[in-house]
Design a protein around this motif. Sequence first.
Motif, PDB file in Angstrom:
ATOM      1  N   VAL A   1       0.849  -1.190   0.000  1.00 19.65           N
ATOM      2  CA  VAL A   1       0.000   0.000   0.000  1.00 19.65           C
ATOM      3  C   VAL A   1       0.888   1.245   0.000  1.00 19.65           C
ATOM      4  N   LYS A   2       0.545   2.204  -0.859  1.00 20.35           N
ATOM      5  CA  LYS A   2       1.291   3.454  -0.950  1.00 20.35           C
ATOM      6  C   LYS A   2       0.405   4.620  -0.531  1.00 20.35           C
ATOM      7  N   LEU A   3       1.011   5.604   0.127  1.00 19.45           N
ATOM      8  CA  LEU A   3       0.319   6.829   0.487  1.00 19.45           C
ATOM      9  C   LEU A   3       1.130   8.004  -0.056  1.00 19.45           C
ATOM     10  N   TRP A   4       0.450   8.910  -0.747  1.00 18.81           N
ATOM     11  CA  TRP A   4       1.111  10.103  -1.281  1.00 18.81           C
ATOM     12  C   TRP A   4       0.397  11.343  -0.749  1.00 18.81           C
ATOM     13  N   LEU A   5       1.164  12.300  -0.262  1.00 16.40           N
ATOM     14  CA  LEU A   5       0.619  13.566   0.224  1.00 16.40           C
ATOM     15  C   LEU A   5       1.158  14.694  -0.649  1.00 16.40           C
ATOM     16  N   ALA A   6       0.245  15.432  -1.291  1.00 21.46           N
ATOM     17  CA  ALA A   6       0.635  16.551  -2.154  1.00 21.46           C
ATOM     18  C   ALA A   6      -0.015  17.828  -1.639  1.00 21.46           C
ATOM     19  N   ARG A   7       0.585  18.959  -2.004  1.00 21.68           N
ATOM     20  CA  ARG A   7       0.068  20.250  -1.540  1.00 21.68           C
ATOM     21  C   ARG A   7      -0.078  21.222  -2.711  1.00 21.68           C
ATOM     22  N   ASP A   8      -1.106  22.045  -2.639  1.00 22.97           N
ATOM     23  CA  ASP A   8      -1.273  23.140  -3.585  1.00 22.97           C
ATOM     24  C   ASP A   8      -0.234  24.206  -3.228  1.00 22.97           C
ATOM     25  N   PRO A   9       0.688  24.538  -4.141  1.00 22.08           N
ATOM     26  CA  PRO A   9       1.794  25.434  -3.791  1.00 22.08           C
ATOM     27  C   PRO A   9       1.405  26.904  -3.657  1.00 22.08           C
ATOM     28  N   ARG A  10       0.171  27.253  -3.990  1.00 23.48           N
ATOM     29  CA  ARG A  10      -0.240  28.637  -3.810  1.00 23.48           C
ATOM     30  C   ARG A  10      -0.292  28.969  -2.320  1.00 23.48           C
ATOM     31  N   ILE A  11      -0.097  30.236  -2.019  1.00 25.12           N
ATOM     32  CA  ILE A  11      -0.240  30.667  -0.636  1.00 25.12           C
ATOM     33  C   ILE A  11      -1.458  31.573  -0.534  1.00 25.12           C
ATOM     34  N   GLN A  12      -2.025  31.617   0.652  1.00 25.06           N
ATOM     35  CA  GLN A  12      -3.218  32.416   0.874  1.00 25.06           C
ATOM     36  C   GLN A  12      -2.858  33.612   1.744  1.00 25.06           C
ATOM     37  N   ILE A  13      -3.190  34.799   1.244  1.00 26.04           N
ATOM     38  CA  ILE A  13      -2.867  36.020   1.965  1.00 26.04           C
ATOM     39  C   ILE A  13      -4.161  36.669   2.431  1.00 26.04           C
ATOM     40  N   ALA A  14      -4.278  36.867   3.732  1.00 22.32           N
ATOM     41  CA  ALA A  14      -5.482  37.487   4.272  1.00 22.32           C
ATOM     42  C   ALA A  14      -5.561  38.932   3.841  1.00 22.32           C
ATOM     43  N   GLY A  15      -6.733  39.344   3.422  1.00 18.27           N
ATOM     44  CA  GLY A  15      -6.944  40.730   3.034  1.00 18.27           C
ATOM     45  C   GLY A  15      -7.477  41.548   4.193  1.00 18.27           C
ATOM     46  N   PRO A  16      -7.880  42.806   3.938  1.00 20.63           N
ATOM     47  CA  PRO A  16      -8.436  43.655   4.991  1.00 20.63           C
ATOM     48  C   PRO A  16      -9.648  43.026   5.658  1.00 20.63           C
ATOM     49  N   ASP A  17     -10.473  42.345   4.839  1.00 17.95           N
ATOM     50  CA  ASP A  17     -11.602  41.608   5.392  1.00 17.95           C
ATOM     51  C   ASP A  17     -11.120  40.204   5.690  1.00 17.95           C
ATOM     52  N   THR A  18     -11.018  39.859   6.943  1.00 21.86           N
ATOM     53  CA  THR A  18     -10.408  38.583   7.326  1.00 21.86           C
ATOM     54  C   THR A  18     -11.264  37.392   6.977  1.00 21.86           C
ATOM     55  N   THR A  19     -12.512  37.618   6.541  1.00 21.95           N
ATOM     56  CA  THR A  19     -13.346  36.498   6.146  1.00 21.95           C
ATOM     57  C   THR A  19     -13.092  36.095   4.709  1.00 21.95           C
ATOM     58  N   HIS A  20     -12.303  36.896   3.999  1.00 26.25           N
ATOM     59  CA  HIS A  20     -11.964  36.575   2.626  1.00 26.25           C
ATOM     60  C   HIS A  20     -10.451  36.560   2.482  1.00 26.25           C
ATOM     61  N   ALA A  21     -10.006  35.973   1.420  1.00 26.33           N
ATOM     62  CA  ALA A  21      -8.566  35.912   1.171  1.00 26.33           C
ATOM     63  C   ALA A  21      -8.329  35.913  -0.320  1.00 26.33           C
ATOM     64  N   GLU A  22      -7.146  36.368  -0.722  1.00 23.59           N
ATOM     65  CA  GLU A  22      -6.790  36.326  -2.121  1.00 23.59           C
ATOM     66  C   GLU A  22      -5.638  35.359  -2.305  1.00 23.59           C
ATOM     67  N   SER A  23      -5.584  34.711  -3.451  1.00 20.20           N
ATOM     68  CA  SER A  23      -4.561  33.706  -3.730  1.00 20.20           C
ATOM     69  C   SER A  23      -3.415  34.335  -4.480  1.00 20.20           C
ATOM     70  N   LYS A  24      -2.226  33.832  -4.188  1.00 22.24           N
ATOM     71  CA  LYS A  24      -1.038  34.313  -4.887  1.00 22.24           C
ATOM     72  C   LYS A  24      -0.125  33.124  -5.135  1.00 22.24           C
ATOM     73  N   GLU A  25       0.341  33.010  -6.368  1.00 19.26           N
ATOM     74  CA  GLU A  25       1.223  31.910  -6.700  1.00 19.26           C
ATOM     75  C   GLU A  25       2.581  32.119  -6.037  1.00 19.26           C
ATOM     76  N   LEU A  26       3.165  31.013  -5.589  1.00 17.84           N
ATOM     77  CA  LEU A  26       4.534  31.084  -5.063  1.00 17.84           C
ATOM     78  C   LEU A  26       5.496  31.379  -6.189  1.00 17.84           C
ATOM     79  N   ALA A  27       6.498  32.160  -5.916  1.00 21.76           N
ATOM     80  CA  ALA A  27       7.509  32.456  -6.921  1.00 21.76           C
ATOM     81  C   ALA A  27       8.336  31.209  -7.163  1.00 21.76           C
TER      82      ALA A  27
END
Length: 328
Positions: A302-328
């Motif tokens: 049995v194999k297990l693989w863990l992957a992650r979305d490389p984008r980071i999430q930056i909180a905006g002025p309204d903390t209930t929303h966020a904007e996405s930004k690609e990692l450099a």
Amino acid sequence: MVDVLKSAAEQSRLRILVLLNQTDLTVSDLTEILGQSQPRVSRHLKLLLEANLISRYQEGSWAFFRLFDSDESRALVHGLINRLDPADPIISRDLERLEATKRRRQEKAAEYFSRNASSWDEIRSLHVPDTAIENELRSLVGEKSFQSMVDLGTGTGRLLELFAPLYRRAVGIDLSREMLAVARANLDRAGVAHAQVRLGDLYTPPVDRNCNDLVTMHQVLHYLDDPATAIYEAARLLRPGGRLVIVDFAPHDHEFLREEHAHLRLGFSDRQIVEWLEQAELELEASREIAPGSDVENGLTVKLWLARDPRIQIAGPDTTHAESKELA
């Protein structure tokens, strides 16, 4: 707010909210529990739907109802329910009838499971016990709580149970109505009320994109004719920084699994999985391997693989929303 409160301010509709706080139910379920006619129950449901206090989803010819999946709506409903006396004779009777409904679900699920148990047991005998795999899954995912989870190909709903202490809400997707019945019964029995299961295709999962912290695919890929597309679609469900966990078999030569158990793929190599993850714009973060035990030659790894979305999430002025930004 006044309109919403008016919608809830009726005895039958308040009883419905109490019941849906426990589990997803059909019109027939509610008709039986409330002791009211179907047109009357349908009218109450319509008003609650219009107020966004509950939601409806289709599963074949059946329609299920559940509490509306938003924090604001649930907070309001929970605030109302928490002010009710659980010893109230009407509520107490409704909950007793609800338990009878759950028992019938579990009996049907057990019947289906027993009909197919020999097939599943044959495959299980080839690899390590499920508890060992679950321990590795817990280790990979960690103990930090998160908002939302999607389990693609949920089957019996076991992963929804396993990670229930960590997520705030979860959805399990499966193409088999029978397996959804099993999953729903298992969640009822485990007291997991903050997860739901839905009929759906893994290639077009009926859940929102870009908003889930964890997506799981447990022993699913080997049944698919296009695993790459399934992984790509799973990746689209993740929020920035979200994680995808895949559990499946390493390459093997057990042809009988293809002939007798509908396996389209005889396992996957690390290289193949990494290639598909890269195509889905995900990064492999960790992998684990669990050998079959004493009979290595004839068993399944049995194999297990863990992957992650490389984008980071930056909180905006309204903390209930966020904007996405690609990692450099």
